[in-house]
Design an enzyme around this catalytic site. Structure first.
Site, mmCIF file in Angstrom:
data_model
loop_
_atom_site.group_PDB
_atom_site.id
_atom_site.type_symbol
_atom_site.label_atom_id
_atom_site.label_comp_id
_atom_site.label_asym_id
_atom_site.label_seq_id
_atom_site.Cartn_x
_atom_site.Cartn_y
_atom_site.Cartn_z
ATOM 1 N N HIS A 147 47.574 18.824 37.063
ATOM 2 C CA HIS A 147 46.257 19.250 37.536
ATOM 3 C C HIS A 147 45.995 18.737 38.950
ATOM 4 C CE1 HIS A 147 41.965 20.085 37.626
ATOM 5 N NE2 HIS A 147 42.194 20.915 36.616
ATOM 6 N N PRO A 148 45.489 19.603 39.844
ATOM 7 C CA PRO A 148 45.341 19.228 41.260
ATOM 8 C C PRO A 148 44.051 18.509 41.620
ATOM 9 C CG PRO A 148 44.748 21.524 40.971
ATOM 10 C CD PRO A 148 45.202 21.034 39.614
ATOM 11 N N CYS A 149 43.245 18.149 40.633
ATOM 12 C CA CYS A 149 41.914 17.624 40.950
ATOM 13 C C CYS A 149 41.953 16.325 41.754
ATOM 14 C CB CYS A 149 41.091 17.428 39.675
ATOM 15 S SG CYS A 149 41.774 16.241 38.519
ATOM 16 N N ARG A 150 43.041 15.549 41.658
ATOM 17 C CA ARG A 150 43.100 14.271 42.371
ATOM 18 C C ARG A 150 44.108 14.291 43.519
ATOM 19 N NH1 ARG A 150 42.995 9.219 38.357
ATOM 20 N NH2 ARG A 150 42.381 8.261 40.337
#
Length: 245
Positions: free
Chosen positions: A189-192
């Site tokens: 997941h690219p959220c961070r």
């Protein structure tokens, strides 16, 4: 163009020889990655991959002008890469599988590996318009065709990463539909991504050094799911900076 997953489909990469595309980040830019720069970094990355036979390529989808960066990698369940796979980067998947099947039938190779112990990893790098960062999609299956479960994927994550990542597993590795292929893939997941890339980009800006965002990013996220970059990628950027000095 955006998909229902919120990720845009990156424009096709045209490999232009003898053009250095490791760009300095302008002072007024923030740390988000613009799509056109994503494509430039991919072009440079793939160019070097072709030079060293690392197996990365740009794949397009029929009836779509766009595509994604892709690599297929074979390794044993224990994480080792048998010698019969080490020269497979310049072959097609079909050629590699044929050679592996022939090797598995060879009595000299018997006991070294079996179709239920060899894992085929397929890595895809796409651009997320929502987060303005690259995203790593991947899937894995044994040579007998059985896909790895999410639990088995977690078992394959090195212990030095696993404890921290499993504090919020659904925020790290999830399974969702590939935005171009419409097939189930795992995704980091690219959220961070901006959070851990910001210090890298800030340091390069402070030292007025060129970087390749894709190289730096993959060197951080890749090892989590068994994808390690050869040192020559880093050496290439270092040599470019030396020439610039």
């Amino acid at each position: 163009m955006s998909t229902r997953t919120g990720h845009s489909i990156p424009a096709a990469v045209t490999l232009v020889p003898n053009i250095e595309m490791s760009l300095n980040l302008d002072a007024e830019d923030d740390f988000c990655l613009e799509e056109n720069r994503f494509k430039q970094y991919c072009a440079e990355f793939i160019k070097h991959s072709q030079q060293i036979g690392d197996g990365w390529e740009w794949k397009s989808i029929k009836d779509f002008p766009d595509g994604y960066m892709s690599k297929t990698h074979f390794q044993m369940k224990n994480g080792n890469t048998p010698s019969i796979f080490k020269d497979s980067t310049k072959e097609s998947d079909e050629q590699t599988l044929t050679r592996v099947e022939e090797a598995l039938d060879d009595s000299q190779v018997a006991g070294i590996c079996a179709t239920s112990e060899v894992i085929r990893y397929e890595y895809h790098v796409l651009y997320s318009s929502s987060y303005q960062v690259p995203v790593l999609y991947f899937r894995a299956c044994f040579l007998d065709g059985r896909p790895l479960t999410l639990d088995e994927i977690w078992e394959g994550v090195h212990e030095c990463y696993r404890a921290r990542l499993q504090e919020g597993p659904w925020d790290t590795i999830t399974q969702q539909e590939h935005p171009l292929l419409g097939q189930p893939f795992f995704v980091l997941h690219p959220c961070r991504t901006n959070e851990f890339m910001a210090p890298v980009l800030a340091n390069s800006r402070r030292e007025n050094r060129n970087i390749n965002y894709i190289t730096s990013w993959l060197s951080i996220v890749g090892p989590v799911v068994g994808l390690n970059l050869p040192l020559s990628y880093a050496k290439l950027v270092s040599e470019q900076n030396t020439k610039a000095d």
